[in-house]
Design a protein around this motif. Structure first.
Motif, PDB file in Angstrom:
ATOM      1  N   ASP A 113      69.456  34.080  90.688  1.00 35.31           N
ATOM      2  CA  ASP A 113      70.741  34.106  91.582  1.00 35.31           C
ATOM      3  C   ASP A 113      71.557  35.279  90.738  1.00 35.31           C
ATOM      4  O   ASP A 113      71.577  35.020  89.834  1.00 35.31           O
ATOM      5  CB  ASP A 113      71.356  32.585  91.449  1.00 35.31           C
ATOM      6  N   PRO A 115      75.338  36.742  90.496  1.00 31.96           N
ATOM      7  CA  PRO A 115      76.687  36.549  90.740  1.00 31.96           C
ATOM      8  C   PRO A 115      77.380  37.602  91.453  1.00 31.96           C
ATOM      9  O   PRO A 115      78.445  37.487  91.895  1.00 31.96           O
ATOM     10  CB  PRO A 115      77.413  35.833  89.506  1.00 31.96           C
ATOM     11  N   SER A 117      76.947  39.235  94.017  1.00 32.85           N
ATOM     12  CA  SER A 117      77.302  39.442  95.513  1.00 32.85           C
ATOM     13  C   SER A 117      78.417  38.448  95.649  1.00 32.85           C
ATOM     14  O   SER A 117      79.333  38.740  96.591  1.00 32.85           O
ATOM     15  CB  SER A 117      76.307  38.781  96.311  1.00 32.85           C
ATOM     16  N   SER A 118      78.509  37.250  95.089  1.00 31.86           N
ATOM     17  CA  SER A 118      79.896  36.329  95.162  1.00 31.86           C
ATOM     18  C   SER A 118      80.939  36.890  94.672  1.00 31.86           C
ATOM     19  O   SER A 118      82.041  36.863  95.432  1.00 31.86           O
ATOM     20  CB  SER A 118      79.531  35.003  94.558  1.00 31.86           C
ATOM     21  N   TRP A 122      85.222  38.053  96.646  1.00 28.74           N
ATOM     22  CA  TRP A 122      86.514  37.400  96.101  1.00 28.74           C
ATOM     23  C   TRP A 122      87.586  37.835  96.852  1.00 28.74           C
ATOM     24  O   TRP A 122      87.656  39.050  97.133  1.00 28.74           O
ATOM     25  CB  TRP A 122      86.469  37.296  94.566  1.00 28.74           C
TER      26      TRP A 122
END
Length: 192
Positions: A113, A115, A117-118, A122
């Motif tokens: 996973d 982070p 891409s997240s 924002w």
């Protein structure tokens, strides 16, 4: 193992808790250091901060984060350049592709996973919350237009031209050394 170190121009160290706990890895890294071989640390475990013998060994070295597929793809060329800067010409670098060297199978399973891409998605409000969570809410007003994309660009800028990046934090945001270190630490925790 000794012959591999002796015949190498550069030693890549896969920094993780497993590496630190391995006696063989410790022997190899220590031997590389005593033979004055250039060591390039590759952070392969998210949220791992090298400590003990490994922290002492790589504490001041330039490192590369390879904790998710996108970071592997982004850092591959930088690692090649660093190897070249440490004494190898591009002609001597194995011309293997990123896919050959760093397939998804080689990325630790607990780090799949990413982070990155997240963070890209924002909003300015998310950045404001991130600043608050990192005890830097004093900068909410001067960073009111900063979103995830800009944070990612800030991380890239900090890696490409750190001196310029730090001076801009001081000039544009009025940060002192401790505040700059807190901000950079918070950026590093994003694993971008």
């Amino acid at each position: 193992m000794a012959a591999a170190v002796e015949n190498s121009a550069v030693v890549l160290v896969a920094v993780s808790q497993k590496y630190k706990n391995s006696n063989s890895c410790r022997t190899e890294a220590t031997y590389a250091y005593t033979k004055k071989k250039p060591i390039i640390p590759l952070i392969v475990e998210s949220d791992y901060i090298a400590d003990g013998w490994l922290g002492a060994l790589i504490g001041t070295f330039k490192y590369f984060k390879l904790t998710c597929e996108s970071s592997v793809q982004n850092e591959f060329r930088n690692i090649q350049k660093e190897i070249k800067n440490r004494g190898l010409s591009e002609d001597n670098v194995n011309p293997a592709s990123e896919t050959q060297l760093f397939s998804g199978k080689n990325v630790p399973s607990d780090d799949v996973d990413c982070p990155h891409s997240s963070v890209l998605g924002w909003t300015a409000d998310d950045v404001e919350k991130w600043l608050r969570d990192n005890l830097m809410s004093d900068y909410n007003s001067c960073m009111k237009e900063v979103n995830g994309e800009i944070l990612v660009q800030m991380v890239k800028l900090s890696k490409k031209t750190p001196e310029f990046f730090y001076s801009q934090l001081k000039m544009d945001f009025g940060m002192n050394l401790v505040e700059i270190l807190k901000f950079v630490n918070a950026l590093e925790k994003l694993n971008i």
